[in-house]
Design a protein around this motif. Structure first.
Motif, PDB file in Angstrom:
ATOM      1  N   GLY A 142      15.792  32.831  -2.630  1.00  0.00           N
ATOM      2  CA  GLY A 142      15.914  31.401  -2.411  1.00  0.00           C
ATOM      3  C   GLY A 142      14.682  30.621  -2.812  1.00  0.00           C
ATOM      4  N   LEU A 143      13.548  31.313  -2.950  1.00  0.00           N
ATOM      5  CA  LEU A 143      12.281  30.702  -3.348  1.00  0.00           C
ATOM      6  C   LEU A 143      11.849  31.137  -4.738  1.00  0.00           C
ATOM      7  CD1 LEU A 143      10.371  31.416  -0.010  1.00  0.00           C
ATOM      8  CD2 LEU A 143      11.574  29.316  -0.627  1.00  0.00           C
ATOM      9  N   ASP A 144      12.491  32.163  -5.270  1.00  0.00           N
ATOM     10  CA  ASP A 144      12.134  32.805  -6.538  1.00  0.00           C
ATOM     11  C   ASP A 144      10.670  33.238  -6.534  1.00  0.00           C
ATOM     12  OD1 ASP A 144      12.686  33.889  -9.022  1.00  0.00           O
ATOM     13  OD2 ASP A 144      12.194  32.042 -10.110  1.00  0.00           O
ATOM     14  N   GLU A 145      10.276  33.932  -5.471  1.00  0.00           N
ATOM     15  CA  GLU A 145       8.932  34.488  -5.365  1.00  0.00           C
ATOM     16  C   GLU A 145       9.026  36.008  -5.290  1.00  0.00           C
ATOM     17  OE1 GLU A 145       5.940  32.635  -2.885  1.00  0.00           O
ATOM     18  OE2 GLU A 145       7.276  30.940  -2.496  1.00  0.00           O
ATOM     19  N   MET A 146       8.224  36.684  -6.101  1.00  0.00           N
ATOM     20  CA  MET A 146       8.188  38.138  -6.145  1.00  0.00           C
ATOM     21  C   MET A 146       6.813  38.615  -5.721  1.00  0.00           C
ATOM     22  SD  MET A 146       9.674  41.084  -6.848  1.00  0.00           S
ATOM     23  CE  MET A 146      11.066  40.748  -7.949  1.00  0.00           C
ATOM     24  N   LEU A 147       6.791  39.537  -4.771  1.00  0.00           N
ATOM     25  CA  LEU A 147       5.563  40.152  -4.278  1.00  0.00           C
ATOM     26  C   LEU A 147       5.720  41.660  -4.470  1.00  0.00           C
ATOM     27  CD1 LEU A 147       2.873  39.675  -2.691  1.00  0.00           C
ATOM     28  CD2 LEU A 147       4.239  39.910  -0.593  1.00  0.00           C
ATOM     29  N   SER A 148       4.800  42.292  -5.177  1.00  0.00           N
ATOM     30  CA  SER A 148       4.956  43.719  -5.464  1.00  0.00           C
ATOM     31  C   SER A 148       3.596  44.386  -5.571  1.00  0.00           C
ATOM     32  CB  SER A 148       5.735  43.920  -6.766  1.00  0.00           C
ATOM     33  OG  SER A 148       5.031  43.367  -7.869  1.00  0.00           O
ATOM     34  N   TYR A 192       5.177  37.790   6.152  1.00  0.00           N
ATOM     35  CA  TYR A 192       4.286  38.743   5.495  1.00  0.00           C
ATOM     36  C   TYR A 192       3.958  38.307   4.065  1.00  0.00           C
ATOM     37  CZ  TYR A 192       5.285  41.188   9.712  1.00  0.00           C
ATOM     38  OH  TYR A 192       5.387  41.493  11.049  1.00  0.00           O
ATOM     39  N   LEU A 193       4.879  37.608   3.419  1.00  0.00           N
ATOM     40  CA  LEU A 193       4.570  36.987   2.139  1.00  0.00           C
ATOM     41  C   LEU A 193       3.411  36.009   2.292  1.00  0.00           C
ATOM     42  CD1 LEU A 193       5.236  36.116  -0.852  1.00  0.00           C
ATOM     43  CD2 LEU A 193       6.850  34.477   0.157  1.00  0.00           C
ATOM     44  N   ARG A 210      -1.964  32.419   2.469  1.00  0.00           N
ATOM     45  CA  ARG A 210      -1.576  31.100   2.967  1.00  0.00           C
ATOM     46  C   ARG A 210      -1.624  31.010   4.486  1.00  0.00           C
ATOM     47  NH1 ARG A 210       3.779  30.188  -0.584  1.00  0.00           N
ATOM     48  NH2 ARG A 210       3.807  32.479  -0.570  1.00  0.00           N
ATOM     49  N   VAL A 211      -1.473  32.124   5.163  1.00  0.00           N
ATOM     50  CA  VAL A 211      -1.755  32.225   6.598  1.00  0.00           C
ATOM     51  C   VAL A 211      -2.506  33.544   6.805  1.00  0.00           C
ATOM     52  CG1 VAL A 211       0.333  30.913   7.178  1.00  0.00           C
ATOM     53  CG2 VAL A 211       0.376  33.392   7.294  1.00  0.00           C
ATOM     54  N   GLU A 212      -2.978  33.772   8.020  1.00  0.00           N
ATOM     55  CA  GLU A 212      -3.866  34.918   8.246  1.00  0.00           C
ATOM     56  C   GLU A 212      -3.245  36.073   9.016  1.00  0.00           C
ATOM     57  OE1 GLU A 212      -5.750  32.162   6.398  1.00  0.00           O
ATOM     58  OE2 GLU A 212      -5.152  31.581   8.454  1.00  0.00           O
TER      59      GLU A 212
END
Length: 257
Positions: A120-126, A189-190, A196-198
């Motif tokens: 929904g955000l088109d964000e990939m974390l790998s 966790y993203l 962006r947060v801690e």
């Protein structure tokens, strides 16, 4: 071991499964409810079926454990894939885009590669061990905030804290941190992994809820593990934070405060 092929495979598969879920997102999908009263949708099932079939084709004999279809070929297997086809089904079924497809690969019990895709955000974390953590093509790093009164923490909701008799932790974090927000599930966790947060905390955590996060946080310079400071994804609870705050956060989370 060359982990690049696993990282490429995992990232591509998380993306494909995530795009599949979008066919049902904000489309009036109706959930069913499992025995534990948690919701499941056709999108959860279709995404996990796709992921399993592709793993079975590419890596026959590897073990797989997923939220919707359980575990196969697990006992004594060196390789185990951990799948959550939609982490944040409650958000998904309400049309909230803060959900993710999670895929992690254990090798001898250690998560060595993984991906979290947020359709929904088109964000990939790998990430893969020794290869860094990546966020939409650029390096992912935790923040360098070193004071709790400047830190932001995330949580999924207070019911889990109440169930585990740990509302004390929730209250202490609210008192000690700059502010707290109920940005829960994989989205929390993203936010930590990308600075962006801690802090993100969950008092209840299944292995499929966090499959890729140990390696992602290891490569992003942060911590992912138990409330007692043990690394990994098998403790039934989760804490993620940046390295600078880890000692103070762990101290705060002890039962004696």
């Amino acid at each position: 071991m060359n982990l690049s092929p696993y990282l490429d495979f995992t990232t591509d598969l998380a993306y494909r499964a995530g795009r599949l879920t979008l066919a049902h997102f904000n489309a009036g999908v109706r959930p069913d409810f499992k025995a534990d009263h948690t919701p499941v949708t056709i999108a959860d099932r279709e995404a996990e079926q796709l992921i399993r079939s592709e793993i079975e084709r590419a890596y026959p004999g590897h073990a797989i454990v997923g939220e919707e279809y359980g575990e196969q070929a697990g006992a004594g297997n060196k390789f185990r894939w951990i799948i959550d086809p939609i982490d944040g089904t409650k958000s998904f079924m309400r049309g909230v885009p803060l959900y993710a497809v999670l895929i992690g690969l254990e090798i001898d019990g250690e998560v060595c590669a993984g991906a979290a895709y947020y359709p929904g955000l088109d964000e990939m974390l790998s990430a893969a061990k020794g290869q860094g953590a990546w966020w939409n093509g650029r390096r992912a790093r935790v923040s360098d905030v070193a004071e709790l009164d400047q830190a932001v923490f995330c949580y999924g909701g207070w019911k889990g804290f109440q169930k585990q008799n740990r509302l004390d932790v929730w209250e202490r974090l609210h008192q000690a941190c700059f502010y707290g927000r109920g940005w829960g599930d994989a989205y929390a966790y993203l936010l930590v992994a990308t600075g962006r947060v801690e802090i993100a905390i969950d008092p209840i955590m299944n292995v499929w809820d966090c499959g890729p996060f140990p390696v992602i946080f290891g490569e992003a310079g942060g911590f992912f593990g138990s409330w007692a400071g043990e690394d990994g994804h098998t403790h039934g609870e989760a804490l993620a934070c940046n390295a600078a705050l880890r000692p103070e956060v762990l101290k705060l989370m002890r039962r004696d405060g």
